[in-house]
Write an enzyme that holds these catalytic residues in place. Structure first.
Site, PDB file in Angstrom:
ATOM      1  N   LYS A  97       3.217   0.653  -2.022  1.00 60.89           N
ATOM      2  CA  LYS A  97       4.061   1.475  -1.135  1.00 60.89           C
ATOM      3  C   LYS A  97       5.198   0.592  -0.643  1.00 60.89           C
ATOM      4  O   LYS A  97       4.964  -0.488  -0.108  1.00 60.89           O
ATOM      5  CB  LYS A  97       3.210   1.960   0.044  1.00 60.89           C
ATOM      6  CG  LYS A  97       3.992   2.495   1.220  1.00 60.89           C
ATOM      7  CD  LYS A  97       3.496   1.969   2.571  1.00 60.89           C
ATOM      8  CE  LYS A  97       3.811   0.521   2.780  1.00 60.89           C
ATOM      9  NZ  LYS A  97       3.596   0.008   4.149  1.00 60.89           N
ATOM     10  N   ALA A 121      -2.490  -8.984  -0.809  1.00 56.66           N
ATOM     11  CA  ALA A 121      -3.014  -8.334   0.405  1.00 56.66           C
ATOM     12  C   ALA A 121      -2.211  -8.771   1.618  1.00 56.66           C
ATOM     13  O   ALA A 121      -1.551  -9.822   1.599  1.00 56.66           O
ATOM     14  CB  ALA A 121      -4.484  -8.689   0.600  1.00 56.66           C
ATOM     15  N   ALA A 122      -2.265  -7.958   2.659  1.00 58.20           N
ATOM     16  CA  ALA A 122      -1.543  -8.224   3.913  1.00 58.20           C
ATOM     17  C   ALA A 122      -0.086  -8.562   3.606  1.00 58.20           C
ATOM     18  O   ALA A 122       0.460  -9.556   4.063  1.00 58.20           O
ATOM     19  CB  ALA A 122      -2.209  -9.344   4.704  1.00 58.20           C
ATOM     20  N   ILE A 161       2.938  -3.887   1.632  1.00 57.83           N
ATOM     21  CA  ILE A 161       3.105  -2.894   0.568  1.00 57.83           C
ATOM     22  C   ILE A 161       1.871  -1.990   0.489  1.00 57.83           C
ATOM     23  O   ILE A 161       1.600  -1.391  -0.545  1.00 57.83           O
ATOM     24  CB  ILE A 161       3.441  -3.551  -0.795  1.00 57.83           C
ATOM     25  CG1 ILE A 161       2.455  -4.669  -1.145  1.00 57.83           C
ATOM     26  CG2 ILE A 161       4.868  -4.085  -0.759  1.00 57.83           C
ATOM     27  CD1 ILE A 161       2.732  -5.284  -2.526  1.00 57.83           C
ATOM     28  N   GLY A 167      -1.334  -2.186   0.344  1.00 59.17           N
ATOM     29  CA  GLY A 167      -2.417  -2.308  -0.634  1.00 59.17           C
ATOM     30  C   GLY A 167      -3.667  -1.556  -0.209  1.00 59.17           C
ATOM     31  O   GLY A 167      -4.148  -0.672  -0.936  1.00 59.17           O
ATOM     32  N   SER A 203      -3.096   2.290   0.099  1.00 51.51           N
ATOM     33  CA  SER A 203      -2.954   2.967  -1.189  1.00 51.51           C
ATOM     34  C   SER A 203      -4.305   3.019  -1.903  1.00 51.51           C
ATOM     35  O   SER A 203      -4.647   4.024  -2.535  1.00 51.51           O
ATOM     36  CB  SER A 203      -1.908   2.241  -2.042  1.00 51.51           C
ATOM     37  OG  SER A 203      -1.489   3.039  -3.108  1.00 51.51           O
ATOM     38  N   ASP A 248      -0.545   4.364   7.200  1.00 46.90           N
ATOM     39  CA  ASP A 248       0.107   4.516   5.893  1.00 46.90           C
ATOM     40  C   ASP A 248      -0.684   5.384   4.923  1.00 46.90           C
ATOM     41  O   ASP A 248      -0.216   5.664   3.824  1.00 46.90           O
ATOM     42  CB  ASP A 248       0.307   3.139   5.240  1.00 46.90           C
ATOM     43  CG  ASP A 248       1.448   2.362   5.873  1.00 46.90           C
ATOM     44  OD1 ASP A 248       2.349   3.001   6.460  1.00 46.90           O
ATOM     45  OD2 ASP A 248       1.434   1.122   5.773  1.00 46.90           O
TER      46      ASP A 248
HETATM   47  P1  ATP Z   1       0.586  -2.118   5.284  1.00 46.30           P
HETATM   48  O1  ATP Z   1       1.835  -2.147   4.467  1.00 46.30           O
HETATM   49  O2  ATP Z   1      -0.076  -0.764   5.297  1.00 46.30           O
HETATM   50  O3  ATP Z   1       0.710  -2.787   6.624  1.00 46.30           O
HETATM   51  P2  ATP Z   1      -0.492  -4.438   4.047  1.00 46.30           P
HETATM   52  O4  ATP Z   1      -0.048  -4.489   2.612  1.00 46.30           O
HETATM   53  O5  ATP Z   1       0.286  -5.261   5.012  1.00 46.30           O
HETATM   54  O6  ATP Z   1      -0.528  -2.960   4.491  1.00 46.30           O
HETATM   55  P3  ATP Z   1      -3.249  -4.677   3.256  1.00 46.30           P
HETATM   56  O7  ATP Z   1      -2.981  -5.157   1.867  1.00 46.30           O
HETATM   57  O8  ATP Z   1      -3.790  -3.322   3.407  1.00 46.30           O
HETATM   58  O9  ATP Z   1      -1.989  -4.874   4.190  1.00 46.30           O
HETATM   59  O10 ATP Z   1      -4.235  -5.775   3.893  1.00 46.30           O
HETATM   60  C1  ATP Z   1      -4.411  -5.978   5.280  1.00 46.30           C
HETATM   61  C2  ATP Z   1      -5.816  -6.563   5.503  1.00 46.30           C
HETATM   62  O11 ATP Z   1      -6.765  -5.530   5.261  1.00 46.30           O
HETATM   63  C3  ATP Z   1      -6.185  -7.683   4.538  1.00 46.30           C
HETATM   64  O12 ATP Z   1      -5.994  -8.922   5.145  1.00 46.30           O
HETATM   65  C4  ATP Z   1      -7.637  -7.436   4.178  1.00 46.30           C
HETATM   66  O13 ATP Z   1      -8.519  -8.302   4.859  1.00 46.30           O
HETATM   67  C5  ATP Z   1      -7.947  -6.022   4.642  1.00 46.30           C
HETATM   68  N1  ATP Z   1      -8.270  -5.064   3.569  1.00 46.30           N
HETATM   69  C6  ATP Z   1      -9.091  -4.019   3.704  1.00 46.30           C
HETATM   70  N2  ATP Z   1      -9.124  -3.294   2.581  1.00 46.30           N
HETATM   71  C7  ATP Z   1      -8.301  -3.878   1.707  1.00 46.30           C
HETATM   72  C8  ATP Z   1      -7.919  -3.575   0.380  1.00 46.30           C
HETATM   73  N3  ATP Z   1      -8.414  -2.510  -0.271  1.00 46.30           N
HETATM   74  N4  ATP Z   1      -7.007  -4.374  -0.215  1.00 46.30           N
HETATM   75  C9  ATP Z   1      -6.505  -5.427   0.457  1.00 46.30           C
HETATM   76  N5  ATP Z   1      -6.843  -5.779   1.702  1.00 46.30           N
HETATM   77  C10 ATP Z   1      -7.732  -5.005   2.336  1.00 46.30           C
END
Ligand code: ATP
Length: 275
Positions: free
Chosen positions: A13, A93-94, A97, A99, A102, A129
């Site tokens: 995203k 992660a974090a 986008i 992750g 989605s 999101d």
């Molecule tokens: P957003 O753009 O919605 O803020 P993001 O990309 O910043 O999301 P995520 O990739 O969702 O953040 O990860 C945030 C935290 O959530 C990670 O540090 C991880 O510990 C936890 N987490 C829980 N489920 C997942 C998953 N399916 N994939 C990645 N991280 C996850």
């Protein structure tokens, strides 16, 4: 029951804009955001099972929880049936986008097909999101994430770059100076990609300055993207640290992607089409 297992794509995203327009009494932030989805993402497989399980595989699996802390697990629990989930993780992660969001939306879509019934889950309860990730194509997201208005937008060529540092969303909101910023200006109906790019240039990601204070490397990523030939717009997505450069439709990005990977081997770089 309509099938034994279902594989669903969970696209990255990308917040092309992210205006923070207020904060409710319950502390949730009010947002106004134009969101598109990439053709890079994770893959989620859900299969019938007697009890819940989650296996996280793939090049970006390290550090991703494989238990009830994972949003995939929470989504399946909210659906209300045990499934065996495989999460093939390709997105950092974090990273701003979406992750996890989605992935959660993909689990709900996969389970709807698997069990042949609508999920009935309030997607917002899984995260701000998740409602827009249920739509998974260009949309305006507002409120605290519950208002999603699909938009017709021509696909855009983009390069995504993440410098390999995790950014915790709460840290970025804490570093934000103002929470009462103006919303997006009216979306230009018609006019295609040139009008969309001109309009996007006038909008903002209000989380970009505070994210740079939390992780200064984001400024280096933005500069590296701005230095690319023909980059039309460079900005951060979500709360960072992933940034994107947009190009005119059809601009070949492969050579630029390879050059960035050579110059910054520790960065995650992806060429993509947003839609
Ligand atoms: P957003 O753009 O919605 O803020 P993001 O990309 O910043 O999301 P995520 O990739 O969702 O953040 O990860 C945030 C935290 O959530 C990670 O540090 C991880 O510990 C936890 N987490 C829980 N489920 C997942 C998953 N399916 N994939 C990645 N991280 C996850």
């Amino acid at each position: 029951m309509t099938s034994a297992a279902n594989e669903v794509f969970a696209p990255a995203k990308i917040n092309l804009t992210l205006h923070v327009t207020g904060q409710r009494a319950d502390c949730y932030h009010l947002l106004d955001s134009l969101v598109m989805f990439a053709d890079v993402g994770d893959r989620v497989t859900v299969a019938h099972a007697d009890q819940m399980s989650l296996a996280v595989t793939g090049p970006m699996a390290a550090g991703v929880p494989d238990d009830a802390r994972n949003l995939c697990w929470k989504a399946a629990q909210a659906f209300g049936a045990p499934v065996a989930i495989t999460l093939d993780k390709h997105l950092p992660a974090a990273a701003g986008i979406g992750g996890g969001s989605s992935d959660a939306a993909a689990v709900l879509r996969g389970m709807e097909q698997l069990f042949g019934r609508p999920s009935g889950v309030d997607a917002l309860s899984l995260g701000a999101d998740v409602p827009v990730c249920m739509v998974a194509h260009a949309a305006r997201m507002s409120g605290i994430g519950e208002e999603v208005l699909p938009l017709f937008m021509e696909p855009l060529s983009a390069i995504l770059v993440n410098p390999g540092v995790e950014v915790a969303t709460p840290d970025v909101f804490r570093a934000l100076d103002r929470r009462d910023n103006p919303p997006m200006t009216p979306w230009p109906e018609g006019g295609g990609t040139p009008a969309a790019l001109a309009w996007l240039a006038e909008q903002r990601n209000d989380l970009q300055p505070p994210a740079i204070t939390v992780q200064p490397v984001i400024a280096e990523v933005l500069q590296a993207l701005a230095d690319l030939p023909d980059a039309r717009l460079v900005r951060m997505s979500g709360s960072g640290a992933t940034c994107f450069a947009l190009f005119d439709s059809g601009t070949p990005t492969e050579a630029m992607v390879n050059d960035l990977r050579s110059a910054f081997p520790q960065w995650w770089v992806a060429g993509t089409i947003l839609s």
